[in-house]
Write an enzyme that holds these catalytic residues in place. Structure first.
Site, mmCIF file in Angstrom:
data_model
loop_
_atom_site.group_PDB
_atom_site.id
_atom_site.type_symbol
_atom_site.label_atom_id
_atom_site.label_comp_id
_atom_site.label_asym_id
_atom_site.label_seq_id
_atom_site.Cartn_x
_atom_site.Cartn_y
_atom_site.Cartn_z
ATOM 1 N N GLU A 56 37.036 24.889 26.453
ATOM 2 C CA GLU A 56 38.253 25.540 25.977
ATOM 3 C C GLU A 56 39.325 24.526 25.590
ATOM 4 O O GLU A 56 39.674 23.631 26.371
ATOM 5 C CB GLU A 56 38.825 26.470 27.049
ATOM 6 C CG GLU A 56 40.058 27.219 26.568
ATOM 7 C CD GLU A 56 40.564 28.261 27.537
ATOM 8 O OE1 GLU A 56 41.375 29.098 27.126
ATOM 9 O OE2 GLU A 56 40.143 28.230 28.712
ATOM 10 N N PHE B 181 46.575 32.153 22.060
ATOM 11 C CA PHE B 181 47.796 31.651 22.708
ATOM 12 C C PHE B 181 47.893 30.136 22.596
ATOM 13 O O PHE B 181 48.931 29.586 22.209
ATOM 14 C CB PHE B 181 47.816 32.081 24.175
ATOM 15 C CG PHE B 181 48.890 31.398 24.988
ATOM 16 C CD1 PHE B 181 50.204 31.822 24.916
ATOM 17 C CD2 PHE B 181 48.578 30.326 25.817
ATOM 18 C CE1 PHE B 181 51.203 31.186 25.657
ATOM 19 C CE2 PHE B 181 49.559 29.692 26.561
ATOM 20 C CZ PHE B 181 50.877 30.125 26.478
ATOM 21 N N HIS B 182 46.818 29.448 22.930
ATOM 22 C CA HIS B 182 46.832 27.986 22.894
ATOM 23 C C HIS B 182 46.882 27.472 21.455
ATOM 24 O O HIS B 182 47.572 26.480 21.174
ATOM 25 C CB HIS B 182 45.605 27.430 23.623
ATOM 26 C CG HIS B 182 45.590 27.749 25.086
ATOM 27 N ND1 HIS B 182 46.529 27.260 25.964
ATOM 28 C CD2 HIS B 182 44.746 28.511 25.819
ATOM 29 C CE1 HIS B 182 46.268 27.704 27.176
ATOM 30 N NE2 HIS B 182 45.188 28.469 27.121
ATOM 31 N N GLU C 161 48.924 21.832 29.920
ATOM 32 C CA GLU C 161 47.875 22.115 30.891
ATOM 33 C C GLU C 161 46.789 21.046 30.940
ATOM 34 O O GLU C 161 46.058 20.949 31.924
ATOM 35 C CB GLU C 161 47.270 23.491 30.599
ATOM 36 C CG GLU C 161 48.312 24.605 30.701
ATOM 37 C CD GLU C 161 47.766 25.981 30.350
ATOM 38 O OE1 GLU C 161 46.534 26.153 30.320
ATOM 39 O OE2 GLU C 161 48.582 26.887 30.100
ATOM 40 N N ASP D 294 41.453 30.062 21.787
ATOM 41 C CA ASP D 294 42.352 31.056 22.373
ATOM 42 C C ASP D 294 43.600 31.137 21.510
ATOM 43 O O ASP D 294 44.239 30.125 21.224
ATOM 44 C CB ASP D 294 42.696 30.603 23.799
ATOM 45 C CG ASP D 294 43.578 31.571 24.563
ATOM 46 O OD1 ASP D 294 44.647 31.937 24.034
ATOM 47 O OD2 ASP D 294 43.235 31.920 25.702
ATOM 48 N N ARG E 70 51.660 35.560 26.214
ATOM 49 C CA ARG E 70 50.475 35.838 27.029
ATOM 50 C C ARG E 70 50.320 37.317 27.333
ATOM 51 O O ARG E 70 49.548 37.703 28.226
ATOM 52 C CB ARG E 70 50.450 35.012 28.321
ATOM 53 C CG ARG E 70 50.567 33.523 28.082
ATOM 54 C CD ARG E 70 49.820 32.681 29.073
ATOM 55 N NE ARG E 70 48.414 32.546 28.678
ATOM 56 C CZ ARG E 70 47.617 31.576 29.120
ATOM 57 N NH1 ARG E 70 48.077 30.665 29.962
ATOM 58 N NH2 ARG E 70 46.364 31.522 28.735
ATOM 59 N N GLU F 215 42.739 37.903 27.127
ATOM 60 C CA GLU F 215 43.051 37.207 28.382
ATOM 61 C C GLU F 215 44.573 37.155 28.501
ATOM 62 O O GLU F 215 45.230 36.325 27.880
ATOM 63 C CB GLU F 215 42.468 35.791 28.399
ATOM 64 C CG GLU F 215 42.686 35.116 29.740
ATOM 65 C CD GLU F 215 42.411 33.619 29.698
ATOM 66 O OE1 GLU F 215 41.805 33.097 30.649
ATOM 67 O OE2 GLU F 215 42.824 32.970 28.714
#
Length: 279
Positions: A147, A182-183, A153, A180, A212, A241
């Protein structure tokens, strides 16, 4: 193009040790095709039981996990790397026993750890560890999703390009890329181009909005991302997610300082409507 639509049970979870089966039952009642669960919780310790309960609800299942400072595959300390390899192998076994065919997440190093001056060496150590773990993944029929997560992070894999570099360096058919929304909203200059770059190596796809929460109300162009998934022929899972609750264990490390959504079940309902319309 028909895809399977899932929801990560972290949406309802307050503590990773929660029994997730009641949450899976809600997802089934709402009409999701499957659920995703974190192996940081109780499913790690009774995967057959959990997997059977989820299958009995008519749902598919996928799994996520992450590594800690004590189990960092990229660590300079050999004992820590050995602990990380053991942890990842255990997660692969649990995924297989759960009845899932993929284990995605930060499987290459410790979540929350950065060390820029030694990034290259850490990257190589992560590759070595993943190469070892991939042998078991191949035997068990489990795919590992690397991921790409945001800069706050990790500093090892932030973009699709970096995820592909790691997958290529390992060279195992068991490895793919998890992207993802969001990322990508933080790290990619052009999210659809990142999806195009991942191409056939795209193993899994996560969806949430920039906060999120429920997708569709923020600045992310999900329609463009969905079109690119069509273009590359992606037919795998599109899984929501979301982390929406403040003051609970599962979101404390993710800087969820205020409630993003008031009701997780209503958030899941709205999200499924959006996923059906868009993806």
């Amino acid at each position: 193009m028909k895809r399977k639509l899932g929801v990560h049970l972290a949406l309802w979870t307050r503590n990773w040790a929660d029994d997730v089966v009641p949450y899976a039952r809600i997802a089934a009642e709402l009409g999701y095709d499957g659920v995703e669960l974190s192996l940081l919780g109780r499913a790690r310790h009774a995967p057959e039981e959990t997997g059977k309960a989820i299958a009995d609800l008519g749902l598919g299942v996928t799994a996520t996990t992450g590594l800690s400072r004590a189990t960092d595959l990229a660590s300079p300390d050999p004992d820590t790397r050995a602990a990380g390899l053991h942890e990842l192998r255990q997660a692969i076994e649990a995924t297989h026993r759960l009845g899932a065919d993929r284990l995605c997440g930060v499987v290459y190093g410790a979540w929350g750890v950065t060390d820029g001056p030694h990034r290259a060496e850490r990257f190589e150590r992560a590759v070595e560890g993943l190469a070892e773990a991939s042998r078991l993944a191949e035997e068990r029929g489990v795919s590992l999703g690397v991921e790409a997560i945001n800069r706050f992070e990790t500093d090892l894999v932030n973009t699709a390009q970096q995820a592909l570099k790691m997958v290529s360096a390992v060279g195992s058919p068991a490895l793919g890329v998890l992207l993802d929304s969001f990322h990508m909203n933080i790290e990619e200059e052009d999210a659809p181009d990142a999806i195009r770059l991942a191409g056939p190596k795209l193993l899994h796809f996560h969806v949430s909005d920039n906060d999120r929460g429920v997708p569709g109300g923020g600045p992310i162009d999900f329609t463009a991302e969905a079109r690119m998934l069509d273009e590359i022929g992606y037919t795998g899972w599109v899984t929501a997610e979301m982390f929406i609750a403040a003051g609970v264990d599962v979101s404390s490390d993710l800087a969820i300082w205020r409630p993003i959504e008031q009701d997780p079940t209503e958030a899941a309902r709205r999200t499924l409507t959006f996923l059906r319309e868009t993806f």
